[in-house]
Design a protein around this motif. Structure first.
Motif, mmCIF file in Angstrom:
data_model
loop_
_atom_site.group_PDB
_atom_site.id
_atom_site.type_symbol
_atom_site.label_atom_id
_atom_site.label_comp_id
_atom_site.label_asym_id
_atom_site.label_seq_id
_atom_site.Cartn_x
_atom_site.Cartn_y
_atom_site.Cartn_z
ATOM 1 N N ALA A 240 0.881 -1.071 0.008
ATOM 2 C CA ALA A 240 0.015 0.037 -0.051
ATOM 3 C C ALA A 240 0.962 1.280 0.034
ATOM 4 O O ALA A 240 1.935 1.180 0.029
ATOM 5 C CB ALA A 240 -0.939 0.184 1.134
ATOM 6 N N TYR A 241 0.313 2.379 -0.400
ATOM 7 C CA TYR A 241 0.922 3.691 -0.280
ATOM 8 C C TYR A 241 0.246 4.923 -0.269
ATOM 9 O O TYR A 241 -0.868 4.728 -0.383
ATOM 10 C CB TYR A 241 1.873 3.797 -1.496
ATOM 11 N N PHE A 242 0.679 5.754 0.345
ATOM 12 C CA PHE A 242 -0.046 7.095 0.610
ATOM 13 C C PHE A 242 0.191 8.002 -0.913
ATOM 14 O O PHE A 242 1.281 8.038 -1.219
ATOM 15 C CB PHE A 242 0.388 7.799 1.761
ATOM 16 N N GLU A 243 -0.890 8.607 -1.168
ATOM 17 C CA GLU A 243 -0.829 9.461 -2.374
ATOM 18 C C GLU A 243 -1.671 10.598 -1.941
ATOM 19 O O GLU A 243 -3.046 10.281 -1.935
ATOM 20 C CB GLU A 243 -1.239 8.830 -3.605
ATOM 21 N N ASN A 244 -1.264 11.887 -1.902
ATOM 22 C CA ASN A 244 -1.982 13.049 -1.569
ATOM 23 C C ASN A 244 -2.917 12.636 -0.298
ATOM 24 O O ASN A 244 -4.062 13.177 -0.173
ATOM 25 C CB ASN A 244 -2.973 13.294 -2.757
ATOM 26 N N ASP A 245 -2.149 12.213 0.644
ATOM 27 C CA ASP A 245 -2.873 11.840 2.046
ATOM 28 C C ASP A 245 -3.865 11.117 1.920
ATOM 29 O O ASP A 245 -4.622 10.631 2.972
ATOM 30 C CB ASP A 245 -3.374 13.217 2.738
ATOM 31 N N LYS A 246 -3.875 10.250 0.764
ATOM 32 C CA LYS A 246 -4.975 9.222 0.736
ATOM 33 C C LYS A 246 -4.231 7.717 0.651
ATOM 34 O O LYS A 246 -2.857 7.496 -0.330
ATOM 35 C CB LYS A 246 -5.675 9.297 -0.299
ATOM 36 N N LEU A 247 -4.384 6.897 1.410
ATOM 37 C CA LEU A 247 -3.987 5.461 1.457
ATOM 38 C C LEU A 247 -4.559 4.476 0.009
ATOM 39 O O LEU A 247 -5.752 4.454 0.038
ATOM 40 C CB LEU A 247 -4.330 4.661 2.782
ATOM 41 N N VAL A 248 -3.713 4.229 -0.540
ATOM 42 C CA VAL A 248 -4.056 3.255 -1.865
ATOM 43 C C VAL A 248 -3.764 1.769 -1.519
ATOM 44 O O VAL A 248 -2.646 1.615 -1.141
ATOM 45 C CB VAL A 248 -3.305 3.827 -2.999
ATOM 46 N N GLN A 249 -4.786 1.141 -1.349
ATOM 47 C CA GLN A 249 -4.269 -0.311 -0.898
ATOM 48 C C GLN A 249 -3.983 -1.253 -2.181
ATOM 49 O O GLN A 249 -4.848 -1.961 -2.442
ATOM 50 C CB GLN A 249 -5.690 -0.818 -0.540
ATOM 51 N N LYS A 250 -2.953 -1.042 -2.675
ATOM 52 C CA LYS A 250 -2.100 -1.810 -3.466
ATOM 53 C C LYS A 250 -0.692 -1.409 -3.540
ATOM 54 O O LYS A 250 -0.269 -0.330 -3.216
ATOM 55 C CB LYS A 250 -2.845 -1.779 -5.118
ATOM 56 N N PRO A 251 0.157 -2.354 -4.071
ATOM 57 C CA PRO A 251 1.659 -2.015 -4.133
ATOM 58 C C PRO A 251 1.791 -0.878 -5.172
ATOM 59 O O PRO A 251 1.120 -0.416 -5.872
ATOM 60 C CB PRO A 251 2.340 -3.130 -4.879
#
Length: 429
Positions: A240-251
């Motif tokens: 997972a990763y944060f993008e623009n303070d949003k957690l994206v649930q994938k690599p």
């Protein structure tokens, strides 16, 4: 026999039988080494150790050993890409295949020629002054100093802009860096198409910056050089990763990011430190003063720099020296110089170094990467740099250094001291 690093490096690295690197790692009982090697694949560990042999005349040859060296496995190179860019910027400023012909009848700019940077594309920024430079005048040389001394990201971005996207990819290929790809600026969210558009530059003929200037037009990518996504093993990182303070649930996919495999990193460093002893097609087109300039700032402690000036409390001697000395602020061992370039981002720690102790007769090259991200989330600033990454790289450097101490002799010490003294006696300011 000279052992060449290149695209066929996995075939030329010494076999595992009698591999001292593997033996050192296997025998070490330190907790951090045991922890990392227990899951070497999960930590994406790669290590390349090169012994430097010298003949009776002191001429070096090289023998390399690897641990889990995988040129087709991805790791994010972070700031390690700054080293070839610094060398190529010196090539271009000194007339080696310049991106644009300088006006006839004038001497070309030098690394200390004052410049200004304009903008020609959305998001680009301008430069008129540099408060860290002598006289507040920005120069290519000053950007290189900052890149090598403290790994300054803005300085790297300016060198990237000076070389230009198209020129950079072509020049890397000419240096036999066939797998290396440097396609974006750092720490500014740079991506296509902005990453392919670089700024106009102006170089002045006088130090005051008033005379008729040289102009280097904005450079734009050409479609046939635009890279396709990388398809390397491990190109998806984490879970997972944060993008623009949003957690994206994938690599996070790194397919359009920079790539600089470990074998090619060491190839570049070797070409800069031992240019006479690498194949001609791997050498940079640099003058002796250029090599001395790069060597000086690859190893100089930041506290000894005058322009730019750095606070020793913020930049101790082991700052950006991960192998052998990584961790809390500390001096380097007496007599030791480390010529290196590090990288640190997304949980990856990399150090590409040549470690020299001319007092005790030690010199070797060591390059390594380790990934530390236990929770699998990127951009959350929760990486185990301090508890795992730095201690592992520090211990790795110590293991090899202690092994090299057992290979030394009075004659070798004299050779090493003479070689490095001669190489640094003409170091530029």
């Amino acid at each position: 026999m000279l052992l060449l690093l290149g695209l066929n490096l996995p075939l030329t690295v010494q076999g595992q039988f009698g591999n001292p690197l593997k033996q050192l790692l296997r025998r070490d009982t330190s907790a951090v080494v045991r922890r990392v090697l227990a899951d070497a694949a999960g930590h994406r560990v790669q290590i390349l150790y090169t012994q430097i042999q010298r003949d009776a005349q002191g001429r070096p040859s090289f023998k390399s050993y690897a641990y889990r060296l995988k040129p087709n496995e991805y790791f994010y190179p972070a700031s390690t890409v700054k080293l070839p860019v610094a060398a190529l910027a010196l090539e271009l400023i000194n007339g080696g295949r310049p991106p644009q012909t300088w006006p006839k009848g004038y001497a070309p700019p030098t690394r200390e020629t004052p410049l200004q940077i304009d903008s020609a594309y959305a998001g680009q920024t301008t430069v008129r002054t540099d408060s860290t430079a002598f006289g507040n005048k920005p120069t290519i040389g000053q950007y290189i100093r900052k890149v090598l001394l403290v790994s300054d990201n803005d300085a790297f971005n300016r060198l990237y802009e000076f070389i230009g996207y198209n020129n950079l990819q072509a020049l890397l290929g000419r240096r036999q860096l066939g797998s290396t790809r440097i396609v974006h600026r750092l720490s500014v969210g740079d991506k296509a198409p902005a990453s392919g558009q670089t700024n106009p530059f102006v170089f002045f003929l006088d130090s005051a910056g008033h005379s008729v200037p040289y102009r280097l037009s904005a450079q734009f990518k050409t479609d046939h050089l635009w890279p396709s996504p990388l398809t390397l093993k491990g190109i998806d990182v984490g879970n997972a990763y944060f993008e623009n303070d949003k957690l994206v649930q994938k690599p996070m996919n790194f397919g359009v990011k920079n790539f600089f495999p470990l074998n090619e990193q060491q190839q570049v460093l070797r070409a800069l430190l031992f240019p006479e002893f690498v194949p001609a097609n791997q050498r940079f087109e640099l003058l002796p003063a250029d090599y001395a300039f790069l060597r000086k700032y690859l190893s100089l402690p930041p506290r000894l720099s005058q322009f730019p000036k750095y606070n020793p409390q913020d930049y101790p001697d082991n700052y950006a020296k991960f192998l052998l000395a990584g961790g809390p602020p500390a001096p380097l061992p007496e007599g030791v110089r480390v010529y290196n370039k590090i990288g640190q981002a997304y949980g990856f720690l990399i150090d590409n170094a040549c470690i020299v102790d001319s007092v005790r007769g030690v010199e070797f090259m060591l390059s390594a990467v380790v990934y530390t991200n236990a929770d699998g989330v990127l951009n959350d600033d929760k990486y185990e740099y301090d508890s795992v990454g730095f201690p592992f790289l520090c211990r790795l450097g110590q293991l090899v250094y202690e092994y090299e101490l057992r290979r030394t002799s009075p004659a070798r010490t004299q050779q090493i001291n003479g070689y490095w003294s001669a190489k640094n006696e003409q170091a530029a300011p």
